[in-house]
Write an enzyme that holds these catalytic residues in place. Structure first.
Site, PDB file in Angstrom:
ATOM      1  N   HIS A  47      78.261 -49.474  23.070  1.00  0.00           N
ATOM      2  CA  HIS A  47      77.485 -48.424  24.704  1.00  0.00           C
ATOM      3  C   HIS A  47      77.440 -49.237  26.370  1.00  0.00           C
ATOM      4  O   HIS A  47      76.204 -48.670  26.726  1.00  0.00           O
ATOM      5  CB  HIS A  47      77.169 -46.896  24.747  1.00  0.00           C
ATOM      6  CG  HIS A  47      77.745 -46.049  24.938  1.00  0.00           C
ATOM      7  ND1 HIS A  47      78.246 -44.907  24.967  1.00  0.00           N
ATOM      8  CD2 HIS A  47      77.036 -45.575  26.466  1.00  0.00           C
ATOM      9  CE1 HIS A  47      78.840 -44.231  25.956  1.00  0.00           C
ATOM     10  NE2 HIS A  47      77.660 -44.524  26.849  1.00  0.00           N
ATOM     11  N   HIS A  90      78.708 -49.043  30.371  1.00  0.00           N
ATOM     12  CA  HIS A  90      80.121 -48.924  31.572  1.00  0.00           C
ATOM     13  C   HIS A  90      80.220 -50.319  31.928  1.00  0.00           C
ATOM     14  O   HIS A  90      79.209 -50.567  32.454  1.00  0.00           O
ATOM     15  CB  HIS A  90      79.391 -47.245  31.686  1.00  0.00           C
ATOM     16  CG  HIS A  90      79.390 -46.571  31.538  1.00  0.00           C
ATOM     17  ND1 HIS A  90      80.850 -45.985  30.828  1.00  0.00           N
ATOM     18  CD2 HIS A  90      78.898 -45.667  29.788  1.00  0.00           C
ATOM     19  CE1 HIS A  90      80.309 -44.636  30.696  1.00  0.00           C
ATOM     20  NE2 HIS A  90      79.193 -44.508  29.948  1.00  0.00           N
ATOM     21  N   HIS A 141      82.878 -39.035  25.163  1.00  0.00           N
ATOM     22  CA  HIS A 141      81.624 -38.591  25.325  1.00  0.00           C
ATOM     23  C   HIS A 141      81.791 -37.909  24.434  1.00  0.00           C
ATOM     24  O   HIS A 141      82.277 -36.412  24.946  1.00  0.00           O
ATOM     25  CB  HIS A 141      81.515 -38.782  26.372  1.00  0.00           C
ATOM     26  CG  HIS A 141      80.915 -40.090  27.054  1.00  0.00           C
ATOM     27  ND1 HIS A 141      81.395 -41.111  27.014  1.00  0.00           N
ATOM     28  CD2 HIS A 141      80.001 -40.625  27.521  1.00  0.00           C
ATOM     29  CE1 HIS A 141      81.255 -42.193  27.513  1.00  0.00           C
ATOM     30  NE2 HIS A 141      80.252 -42.126  27.624  1.00  0.00           N
ATOM     31  N   GLU A 188      75.399 -34.763  25.011  1.00  0.00           N
ATOM     32  CA  GLU A 188      74.533 -35.713  25.620  1.00  0.00           C
ATOM     33  C   GLU A 188      74.113 -34.204  27.071  1.00  0.00           C
ATOM     34  O   GLU A 188      73.254 -33.757  26.553  1.00  0.00           O
ATOM     35  CB  GLU A 188      74.790 -36.924  26.775  1.00  0.00           C
ATOM     36  CG  GLU A 188      74.186 -36.982  27.809  1.00  0.00           C
ATOM     37  CD  GLU A 188      74.701 -38.271  28.637  1.00  0.00           C
ATOM     38  OE1 GLU A 188      73.651 -38.788  29.085  1.00  0.00           O
ATOM     39  OE2 GLU A 188      76.017 -38.034  29.357  1.00  0.00           O
ATOM     40  N   ASP A 233      73.678 -47.964  28.091  1.00  0.00           N
ATOM     41  CA  ASP A 233      74.358 -47.304  28.808  1.00  0.00           C
ATOM     42  C   ASP A 233      75.001 -47.616  30.420  1.00  0.00           C
ATOM     43  O   ASP A 233      76.082 -48.167  30.222  1.00  0.00           O
ATOM     44  CB  ASP A 233      74.294 -45.831  28.923  1.00  0.00           C
ATOM     45  CG  ASP A 233      74.687 -44.809  29.716  1.00  0.00           C
ATOM     46  OD1 ASP A 233      76.412 -44.303  29.679  1.00  0.00           O
ATOM     47  OD2 ASP A 233      74.332 -43.526  29.342  1.00  0.00           O
ATOM     48  N   ASP A 234      74.288 -47.511  31.022  1.00  0.00           N
ATOM     49  CA  ASP A 234      74.292 -48.339  32.357  1.00  0.00           C
ATOM     50  C   ASP A 234      72.826 -48.662  32.837  1.00  0.00           C
ATOM     51  O   ASP A 234      71.716 -48.505  33.957  1.00  0.00           O
ATOM     52  CB  ASP A 234      74.507 -46.537  33.943  1.00  0.00           C
ATOM     53  CG  ASP A 234      76.208 -46.038  33.250  1.00  0.00           C
ATOM     54  OD1 ASP A 234      76.856 -47.095  33.559  1.00  0.00           O
ATOM     55  OD2 ASP A 234      75.954 -44.903  32.765  1.00  0.00           O
TER      56      ASP A 234
END
Length: 364
Positions: free
Chosen positions: A20, A22, A204, A207, A285-286
């Site tokens: 995961h 991005h 996704h 969340e 994630d980011d």
């Protein structure tokens, strides 16, 4: 459980898969500053302060601010060379954190206007992935993601594109952005196209929205993995369903706190999901916006949630089992996990790459 610094093994030497991450969000902050300066892009202080921005995306205004920061960062990726650099540096960071397999998620639509269209964009990305994998030794693949804020017909176009490159490095199809907008079933045809083409379904859910969004991913999109999925803990029956079906949740602890899904790291339900038997793959994630990469997520599991080394090793195994890595890569990583756990704490911690992970190539 082994949780003290004296007995704990170095998590960066634990082989693992990262499922995961991005695309733009994988960028190094220093690279963003350099690219922005090159092109005269004004970056807000939230992207230049050296500290993760204060974000809370649990309301529409907060999500808009998060998306705006992401879009500004993405606007700095303008050439094939920028794409090559981002992917190479992401691969280097992954190897440093002990990752032996990376599935990086991207919506090529976002980059297509500057790179000549959808097909050239995806080919540039895949070429960058192949080159970075060769040069760093980490296995890499791509998950093409549709944007649920756009029309479902756009998602079908992306699904067909992703299937076209299923033999060239695309392994999955995702659905990202604000899950509170639109319905999962609007994208059912796109996911059917992807699944029929042999791609993993990894939308996704769970969340920003509650357990119903996870259930929709399962019922309408036939998800084999769920991005995040943490809100499933609010529905014990759903939690049992995930465990029984072996659906892996890509849990991103630092992201959950940064976006306000949970108030503090202690609230992220890692222990609840683990003990319920739900497979998990920890993800960053980011990192550009949340300030921490993959190894830090394992540190959170250890330091905040009391995961011992045996449990961290099991999390790493679950990440490998949930990946689309080739069999030889899986076997090498799983063997490396066993070696990490068998070695005494502190052994080989300065020896470079994790067991089962190819040494990182020198930067050029």
């Amino acid at each position: 459980m082994e949780s003290t610094a004296r007995t704990a093994r170095e998590v960066r030497r634990l082989p693992k898969a990262h499922l995961h991450l991005h695309f733009t969000g994988s960028m190094r902050p220093a690279t963003l500053l350099e690219l922005a300066d090159r092109d005269g892009v004004h970056l807000p202080e939230a992207l230049t302060s050296g500290e993760p921005p204060k974000l809370r995306a649990t309301d529409e205004r907060g999500w808009f601010r998060f998306q705006r920061l992401y879009d500004i960062a993405r606007s700095c990726l303008r050439t094939p060379e920028d794409i090559q650099r981002l992917v190479r540096e992401a691969a280097e960071e992954e190897v440093r954190d002990g990752s032996g397999w990376l599935e990086i998620q991207v919506d090529p639509t976002s980059y297509a206007p500057r790179l000549g269209g959808l097909i050239p964009t995806l080919e540039i990305i895949l070429d960058a992935v192949h080159t970075a994998s060769r040069d760093t030794g980490i296995g890499m693949a791509v998950v093409v993601a549709a944007n649920r804020m756009k029309h479902p017909l756009d998602a079908r176009t992306l699904a067909r594109l992703a299937v076209r490159y299923a033999d060239s490095g695309v392994v999955g199809f995702g659905l990202s952005n604000d899950e509170r907008r639109g319905l999962a079933r609007d994208f059912d045809r796109a996911f059917a196209i992807a699944r029929e083409g042999g791609l993993l379904a990894a939308p996704h859910g769970g969340e920003l929205a509650g357990p119903s969004s996870v259930r929709d991913c399962l019922d309408d999109l036939h998800a084999q993995r769920v991005g995040h999925g943490v809100r499933a803990v609010e529905d014990p029956a759903l939690l049992r369903r995930l465990a029984d079906a072996g659906v892996t949740c890509e849990v991103c602890p630092a992201s959950n706190v940064a976006l306000g899904v949970y108030e503090k790291a202690e609230d992220v339900p890692l222990r609840v999901m683990f003990e319920a038997g739900v497979p998990m793959a920890l993800g960053a994630d980011d990192p550009l916006l949340f300030g921490s990469r993959l190894a830090a997520q394992y540190e959170i599991a250890r330091e905040v949630h009391g995961f011992g080394d045996d449990e961290l090793a099991e999390l790493a195994r679950q990440s490998v089992h949930a990946s689309r890595a080739p069999q030889d890569v899986r076997e090498r990583l799983l063997g490396g996990i066993d070696d990490w756990l068998a070695a005494p704490p502190g052994a080989g911690e300065s020896a470079g790459a994790a067991p089962g992970v190819a040494p990182r190539a020198a930067r050029g």
